[in-house]
Design an enzyme around this catalytic site. Structure first.
Site, PDB file in Angstrom:
ATOM      1  CE  LYS A 286      -3.919  -1.625   2.711  1.00 12.52           C
ATOM      2  NZ  LYS A 286      -5.037  -1.695   1.745  1.00 12.52           N
ATOM      3  CG  ASP A 356      -3.813  -4.177  -0.312  1.00 15.07           C
ATOM      4  OD1 ASP A 356      -3.826  -4.569   0.765  1.00 15.07           O
ATOM      5  OD2 ASP A 356      -4.038  -2.923  -0.965  1.00 15.07           O
ATOM      6  CD  GLU A 358      -5.612  -8.189   3.355  1.00  9.22           C
ATOM      7  OE1 GLU A 358      -5.309  -7.514   2.229  1.00  9.22           O
ATOM      8  OE2 GLU A 358      -6.280  -7.689   4.177  1.00  9.22           O
ATOM      9  NE  ARG A 360     -11.018  -9.504  -2.228  1.00  9.82           N
ATOM     10  CZ  ARG A 360     -11.412  -8.631  -3.042  1.00  9.82           C
ATOM     11  NH1 ARG A 360     -11.563  -8.873  -4.341  1.00  9.82           N
ATOM     12  NH2 ARG A 360     -11.584  -7.461  -2.783  1.00  9.82           N
TER      13      ARG A 360
HETATM   14  N1  BES Z   1      -8.150  -3.880   4.308  1.00  9.87           N
HETATM   15  C1  BES Z   1      -8.186  -3.352   2.935  1.00  9.87           C
HETATM   16  C2  BES Z   1      -9.512  -2.502   2.392  1.00  9.87           C
HETATM   17  C3  BES Z   1      -9.796  -1.136   3.209  1.00  9.87           C
HETATM   18  C4  BES Z   1      -9.095   0.087   2.425  1.00  9.87           C
HETATM   19  C5  BES Z   1     -10.363  -0.952   4.128  1.00  9.87           C
HETATM   20  C6  BES Z   1      -9.417   1.148   3.199  1.00  9.87           C
HETATM   21  C7  BES Z   1     -10.403   0.331   4.843  1.00  9.87           C
HETATM   22  C8  BES Z   1     -10.017   1.303   4.192  1.00  9.87           C
HETATM   23  C9  BES Z   1      -8.161  -4.857   1.791  1.00  9.87           C
HETATM   24  O1  BES Z   1      -7.572  -5.427   2.315  1.00  9.87           O
HETATM   25  C10 BES Z   1      -7.733  -4.390   0.271  1.00  9.87           C
HETATM   26  O2  BES Z   1      -6.580  -3.607   0.710  1.00  9.87           O
HETATM   27  N2  BES Z   1      -8.771  -4.318  -0.338  1.00  9.87           N
HETATM   28  C11 BES Z   1      -8.003  -3.786  -1.392  1.00  9.87           C
HETATM   29  C12 BES Z   1      -8.713  -4.672  -2.655  1.00  9.87           C
HETATM   30  C13 BES Z   1      -8.232  -4.489  -4.149  1.00  9.87           C
HETATM   31  C14 BES Z   1      -6.907  -4.884  -4.235  1.00  9.87           C
HETATM   32  C15 BES Z   1      -9.171  -5.414  -5.065  1.00  9.87           C
HETATM   33  C16 BES Z   1      -8.624  -2.444  -1.895  1.00  9.87           C
HETATM   34  O3  BES Z   1      -9.854  -2.091  -1.353  1.00  9.87           O
HETATM   35  O4  BES Z   1      -7.932  -1.637  -2.538  1.00  9.87           O
HETATM   36 ZN    ZN Z   2      -7.013  -5.682   4.660  1.00  6.08          ZN
HETATM   37 ZN    ZN Z   3      -5.382  -5.536   1.754  1.00  6.79          ZN
END
Ligand code: BES
Ligand code: ZN
Ligand code: ZN
Length: 508
Positions: A286, A356, A358, A360
């Protein structure tokens, strides 16, 4: 802080709090500010204040009359609830939060909120008193576990201990009100505990610590707790949870909590939570801005822990299973690489095309395990997608279900609990988008948009088709919501969906 119920005959607080509505019996007077409780002298003072427009009883308005010396009450705090015809349980929750915070700032030795003899139309006395307890109790949450502060901190703690918050009835109290306050206090403690788990930083709330804290909190509640370590997770075929954990020096945990408040023959409701104690994104790392917020990536797990604690401690007549998949997501030398393939507990294979995504992947195993238990329903909570934050912001939790009956139950439960939820679409086309090329399923979609639905579509592949299932994406509502909800922290974990989940569990 425990809120206590008593009678004005027993306790005369130094600071008396009264709710004020606009309209009602006094509507002929200027601006119609009507005191909902207290002696006539309160109303006289209030009318004078309203005439001068110092205080009119609008919602979230508060006015403290210091040294008012009215009928033996030294200080009087008026708290507005707004238009008399629009007062709901949520108005009371918010009013109680304003009351608690204002009273705290005034540092009175004893504080008592004077309960009305009769409530605005449509409100039931026990529900009203429970809502007030929730609003004040949730507003009282602070996180100071990690402050070293010496004398200051200790003094603050002493003050807090000294300050009592009473709910005072004009006549004698009754069992139903006492019961409502007691149950609401337990709910508040469970939510505040879940917030605390969320607010603890990643280095002090690892998967192993989360499991220990859950087990510690469950002691004496009748909840049975089982914790699987890394070796057991591997042995149990949880390739998703194990795979995500590989980039971290911290071991993963799978936490199983069981509470049986109903007959053994009754199927349990199963709650599943994402317990990512820190999500760096892994190899698909990230950006650094706000990455510290990813300590909250275990708020789904914390919500599930808070839910089962509240149900067990209030002795709800339900059978509940709470499952928390917990790990860090880090880019260590053994981390998953984009393109790696993992095998989930139900035998399905997953291409990890973005490390990222992860949540799911770990929930795949937890949902497979949940399905094996043949529960009446499976409800999961996860900070799953940034897309949900974009779609709904921080007030509504988006949820996905294809089960009509469960959908109705969710709507009713959220309404009763006073939380905001919103149904989101999940259709076969979203599922098609998640089909893998090299493995059964891809953890991301090649199609842009609908990111939250894609997450839900992936999760669906790990749930038994015959079990009603709903997925709550709490990414937007799990933290920093206090700028609109006065009983939630401005910064920090909100403890969202616990109130809804507790109500929902009771419908099975
Ligand atoms: N934990 C994050 C989702 C998240 C993002 C929660 C911002 C709260 C605030 C999750 O693990 C994630 O990074 N999801 C990605 C998925 C994508 C790569 C398909 C996302 O939302 O960018
Ligand atoms: Zn996450
Ligand atoms: Zn993530």
């Amino acid at each position: 802080m425990n809120i206590k119920l008593s009678s004005l005959q027993n306790i005369k607080p130094q600071l008396a709090i009264v709710f004020v509505s606009q309209g009602g019996a006094q509507k002929k007077k200027v601006n119609g500010a009507t005191s909902l409780a207290g002696p006539a002298s309160f109303q006289d003072r209030l009318s004078a204040l309203a005439e001068d427009k110092f205080f009119e009883g609008k919602s979230s308005e508060a006015y403290c009359v210091r040294d008012a010396n009215l009928d033996g009450f030294r200080h009087v705090l008026f708290v507005g609830l707004g238009d008399e015809k629009k007062i709901t349980l949520e108005s009371l929750r918010r009013g109680a939060a304003t009351a608690y915070k204002t009273a705290k700032a005034h540092k009175a030795a004893s504080v008592g909120l004077l309960l009305p003899n009769s409530w605005p139309k449509g409100l039931d006395a026990p529900d009203a008193v429970a809502a007030i307890t929730e609003g004040a109790g949730l507003a009282a949450y602070t996180f100071d576990t990690l402050k070293s502060k010496k004398t200051d901190g200790k003094d603050e703690k002493k003050d807090e201990k000294k300050q009592e918050f009473w709910l005072l009835t004009a006549g004698k109290g009754n069992k139903s009100l006492e019961n409502a306050v007691e149950q609401a206090n337990i709910l508040v403690e469970s939510i505040n505990f879940a917030r605390w788990l969320g607010d603890m930083p990643g280095n002090k709330m690892t998967p192993a610590i989360l499991a220990d804290e859950a087990a510690k909190a469950a002691k004496g509640t009748g909840i049975k707790v089982q914790v699987w370590d890394k070796a057991r997770i591997k042995k149990e075929g949880m390739g998703g949870l194990l795979g995500v954990s590989l980039g971290s020096a911290e071991e993963p945990r799978f936490i199983i909590m069981e509470y049986n408040g109903a007959a053994a023959s009754k199927k349990p409701v199963c709650f599943v939570g994402k317990g990512l104690t820190f999500d760096s994104g892994g190899i698909s790392i990230k950006p650094s801005a706000n990455m510290e917020e990813m300590k909250y990536d275990m708020c789904g797990g914390a919500a599930v822990i808070g839910t089962i604690l509240a149900l067990a401690r209030t002795k709800a007549k339900v059978n509940v299973l709470a499952l928390i998949a917990s790990t860090e997501n880090m880019p260590g030398p053994h981390a998953n690489k984009p393109g790696d393939v993992l095998t989930a507990r139900n035998g399905k294979t997953i291409e990890v095309n973005n490390t990222d995504a992860e949540g799911r992947v770990i929930l795949a195993d937890a949902l497979s395990y949940a399905s094996e238990q043949k529960p009446a329903a499976i409800i999961d909570a996860a900070t799953l997608t940034g897309a949900m934050v974009v779609a709904l912001g921080d007030l509504h939790t988006g949820y996905f279900t294809r089960d009509k009956k469960l959908n109705e139950k969710i709507q009713d439960a959220a309404e009763t609990a006073g939380e905001w939820v919103w149904p989101m679409p999940l259709v076969d086309e979203h599922v098609d988008d998640m089909k893998g090329v090299y493995a059964d399923w891809n953890n991301i979609s090649p199609n842009k948009g609908a990111g939250s639905a894609h997450g839900a579509a992936f999760l669906e592949q790990f749930v038994d088709k015959d079990i009603p299932w709903a997925h709550f994406d709490i990414a937007g509502t799990a933290w920093h919501t206090g700028h609109r909800i006065p009983y939630n922290p401005k910064k920090g974990a909100s403890g969202c969906v616990i109130r809804t989940f507790v109500e929902l569990a009771k419908t099975f």
